[in-house]
Design an enzyme around this catalytic site. Sequence first.
Site, PDB file in Angstrom:
ATOM      1  CE  LYS A  16       0.828   1.322   4.543  1.00 60.36           C
ATOM      2  NZ  LYS A  16       1.608   2.509   4.931  1.00 60.36           N
ATOM      3  CG  ASP A 148      -0.885  -0.092   8.659  1.00 60.60           C
ATOM      4  OD1 ASP A 148      -1.546   0.781   9.253  1.00 60.60           O
ATOM      5  OD2 ASP A 148       0.264   0.105   8.210  1.00 60.60           O
TER       6      ASP A 148
HETATM    7  O1  C5P Z   1      -0.065  -1.582  15.315  1.00 55.17           O
HETATM    8  P1  C5P Z   1       1.355  -1.610  14.877  1.00 55.17           P
HETATM    9  O2  C5P Z   1       2.130  -2.712  15.522  1.00 55.17           O
HETATM   10  O3  C5P Z   1       1.534  -1.579  13.397  1.00 55.17           O
HETATM   11  O4  C5P Z   1       1.974  -0.250  15.392  1.00 55.17           O
HETATM   12  C1  C5P Z   1       3.353  -0.072  15.569  1.00 55.17           C
HETATM   13  C2  C5P Z   1       3.577   1.098  16.496  1.00 55.17           C
HETATM   14  O5  C5P Z   1       3.298   2.310  15.845  1.00 55.17           O
HETATM   15  C3  C5P Z   1       2.715   1.099  17.730  1.00 55.17           C
HETATM   16  O6  C5P Z   1       3.321   0.393  18.772  1.00 55.17           O
HETATM   17  C4  C5P Z   1       2.624   2.569  18.053  1.00 55.17           C
HETATM   18  O7  C5P Z   1       3.780   2.967  18.737  1.00 55.17           O
HETATM   19  C5  C5P Z   1       2.669   3.223  16.701  1.00 55.17           C
HETATM   20  N1  C5P Z   1       1.354   3.549  16.145  1.00 55.17           N
HETATM   21  C6  C5P Z   1       0.649   4.617  16.671  1.00 55.17           C
HETATM   22  N2  C5P Z   1      -0.576   4.939  16.152  1.00 55.17           N
HETATM   23  C7  C5P Z   1      -1.080   4.233  15.121  1.00 55.17           C
HETATM   24  C8  C5P Z   1      -0.373   3.153  14.578  1.00 55.17           C
HETATM   25  C9  C5P Z   1       0.842   2.842  15.107  1.00 55.17           C
HETATM   26  O8  C5P Z   1       1.095   5.300  17.599  1.00 55.17           O
HETATM   27  N3  C5P Z   1      -2.271   4.579  14.620  1.00 55.17           N
END
Ligand code: C5P
Length: 361
Positions: A16, A148
């Site tokens: 993406k 995501d």
């Molecule tokens: O959910 P994911 O593991 O992809 O997110 C990685 C990190 O990115 C999270 O631990 C957080 O620190 C940050 N994040 C965030 N807000 C989001 C997505 C991700 O703060 N909407």
Amino acid sequence: MSASALTPVVRLAPAKINLTLSVVGRRPDGFHDLHSVFVPLAFGDRLSLAPAGGTSDRLHVAGGDAGPLTDNLVLRAIAAARAAVGQGPGRPPTPPLAARLEKRIPIAAGLGGGSSDAAAALDGALEAWGTDLDPERKRQVAASLGSDVPFFLAGAPALIEGRGERVTVLQGLRAGTHPPGVLLVTPDIRVSTPEVFALYVASGARGDGAIRTTSMHLADELRRGLTGRDLVARTAVLASANDLLPIAAALVPAIVPLRRALARLLGRPIALSGSGPTLWTLYASEGEAQAAAEVVRDAVGSGHVPTPGAAAPTVTATTIPIASSAPAGAGEASKATDEAGQAAPDHLPTRPIAIQSRREP
Ligand code: C5P
């Protein structure tokens, strides 16, 4: 188990780009609320899954580096799917799966590769076992795997809100229009999304109101459908519509001269996808993007473009596919009315698919 479970399930796991990324604010759970328009690309990984002997799921990764296997979201997604199906009398059997992942999407690159693999594994594991989950439950499992992942479960252009759990599928590019070309340049540097968000917090950054407005405007346009040409005409405004761009640039300063050199070389505005480091720009066609990719490869080879990292950047030309039929997952959303009060077509939900935001321990 159905007979179809005996044949391998194959899923394409697209990359993406974020056409816009507005950080709305920090949430009590430490994540950030976003307003971001995501589009899947006609370029991605390929995942096949087949029931296998033995006592545990297996993963073989071919082509490219997918990081440590134990951290791989494919295995976590299969395990989460099995847990959600449950075990015991009346539950379908969920035997171990052998997964083979052909990795093409660079990792930690802002292209959503791991999340896309996870969505493909969740959906594919259920099919391999000849079963399915209630759509709402499936979206909850997806959200538990990563912010995501719900987007990739929908698999269509979408407005992403909340932490990523609110997915509003958009019409995207109008059927019958020419798919725009996308040029991706991924320097050989991994960027950690948690580090980018941590620096966003530490720097006291606030979401830029102009970026928020651009994102809302683009979401409205893509809700109604844009031509490929109209989207390409918006490249300049989209190239500065990412609140994480200055943060990623502070964390990995080499992005700045690379972005500048590409803008000069190609005579086009250059955008950052997600938390980076992949840089992108749009062309009228895939052929034009391929020609631009050659120009970039030649400039890298002759040293006219800085090449941060140990190896040359990965340069990819692809397109934003135009949905010819109902986007995957869209049929699972409830029918809604648009702002004018008209009934939306069945394949085009306009109401966010709200799912509970929850992370498994
Ligand atoms: O959910 P994911 O593991 O992809 O997110 C990685 C990190 O990115 C999270 O631990 C957080 O620190 C940050 N994040 C965030 N807000 C989001 C997505 C991700 O703060 N909407």
